[in-house]
Design an enzyme around this catalytic site. Structure first.
Site, PDB file in Angstrom:
ATOM      1  CE  LYS A 227      -4.349  -1.489   2.066  1.00  0.00           C
ATOM      2  NZ  LYS A 227      -5.331  -1.200   3.113  1.00  0.00           N
TER       3      LYS A 227
ATOM      4  CE  LYS B 257      -9.122 -10.396  -1.792  1.00  0.00           C
ATOM      5  NZ  LYS B 257      -8.832 -10.251  -0.374  1.00  0.00           N
TER       6      LYS B 257
ATOM      7  CE  LYS C 140     -12.654  -1.872  -0.217  1.00  0.00           C
ATOM      8  NZ  LYS C 140     -13.565  -2.006   0.915  1.00  0.00           N
TER       9      LYS C 140
END
Ligand code: TRP
Length: 343
Positions: free
Chosen positions: A121, A205, A208
């Site tokens: 991240k 995966k 969003k």
């Protein structure tokens, strides 16, 4: 006192949460929400919206509350019941943040340096990340242990954070000579919808944050959008495999079979028994019909709840009160163990 670890003897509790940082999709539904709704019948259950975690990256203040309500609408649409599970916003139970501070002083820098999610991240410029993003897993440990939760339904990608939670619990119990005070919680990662992949790339995966909206089925997509995304889903030109073994080398086909299985309640073998050897021209329309029939009503129920924000707010208020009833005494005991004045 002996040094042997004394195992936790309290009640079994389930806790999990979802971040309010974007629209929920089929992967969240099958991998998390359906599981939460099932577990509420088996154990004392705490399900929250991780809004403190969400702000580790920038969130528009005017959107944060509505994103929180949207997750609650999804929880309720998936069958979570505020009389069975405590459903609440993380920021409204201040014990999470307070325990997180104590855990910041238990966890070691070396432990956090190993966290792969932070590395992903924070990207190339980790010095520009918030400090909160770095200590994110410590807050997650506090989320779990402030309820002495024993079982945590999460995706595979959260296993490392669960290991850290166990390390923090064990070190706290040891440092403060309180064997068995915090349980060492178990991740619950299994289940038919455990890993729903992107419709555009069978090796990623469903997410969003994927820039392509066609990569996912959002819970608020209407029937046309659901059917069109499945029609456009990436596949290969071969007919569907006859065996699970053969499916292993075909990630996109495997994903669609997995989605069919999870939505229908069948095993993947049973799905192949019906569709093996048939082309995607047959399988995709069947999958689209199934997805519309299962997910369409979920979206409708969500829209119904979102039309009544007062009801959602009442659920959140009750959930916060229920959660604090459990969290406050655990935090009090923790502060006593640490030795704070008049704790
Ligand atoms: N980190 C989790 C995720 O991204 C969300 C989360 C925050 C969570 N706190 C938690 C999950 C506690 C389980 C338990 O999916």
């Amino acid at each position: 006192m002996t040094d042997a670890p004394i195992s936790y003897a309290g009640p079994e509790r389930v806790l999990s949460g979802v971040q309010c940082s974007g629209a929920l999709h089929l992967g969240n539904y099958l991998g998390a929400l359906v599981k939460f709704a099932r577990l509420q019948h088996e154990k004392q259950t705490f399900i929250f919206v991780a809004d403190l975690h969400a702000i580790t990256v920038w969130q528009e203040p005017e959107k944060l509350a509505s994103q929180t309500r949207e997750i609650v609408a999804a929880y309720l649409a998936a069958g979570l019941d505020p009389m069975k599970a405590a459903i609440f916003a993380q920021s409204s139970v201040r014990e999470h943040a307070e325990l997180a501070w104590i855990f910041n002083c238990v966890a070691r820098l070396g432990w956090l340096d190993r966290m792969t999610q932070f590395k992903e991240k924070s990207g190339q410029h980790k010095e520009r990340s918030s400090v909160g993003l770095y200590t994110y897993p410590v807050l997650q440990a506090a989320d779990i242990l402030v309820y002495k939760a024993t079982h945590v339904p999460v995706g595979e990608d959260q296993k490392q954070h669960l290991e850290l939670t166990r390390d923090i619990a064990a070190k706290f119990n040891n440092d403060f000579k309180a064997p068995g005070f915090f349980p060492l919680p178990e991740p619950l990662t299994q289940g038919p919808g455990a890993r729903v992949m992107s419709l555009r790339d069978g090796s990623a995966k469903m997410s969003k944050s994927d820039p392509s909206d066609n990569s996912r089925i959002n819970l608020l997509d209407d029937a046309d959008a659901i059917a069109s995304k499945i029609r456009k889903a990436k596949t290969d030109p071969e007919p569907l495999s006859e065996t699970l073994e053969d499916l292993k080398t075909r990630p996109e086909a495997d994903n669609l079979v997995g989605i069919y299985a999870a939505l229908s309640g069948l095993s993947k073998e049973q799905v192949l028994a019906e569709f093996g050897g048939k082309g995607f021209g047959t399988f995709k329309p069947a999958l689209a019909d199934l997805a519309v029939s299962v997910m369409g009503p979920i979206g409708d129920r969500m829209r119904g709840f979102l039309d009544d924000p007062g009801e959602i707010d009442a659920v959140l208020a009750k959930g916060a009160a229920d959660a604090r009833n459990v969290a406050a005494p655990v935090l009090d005991e923790t502060k006593k163990l640490v030795g704070f004045w008049r704790a």
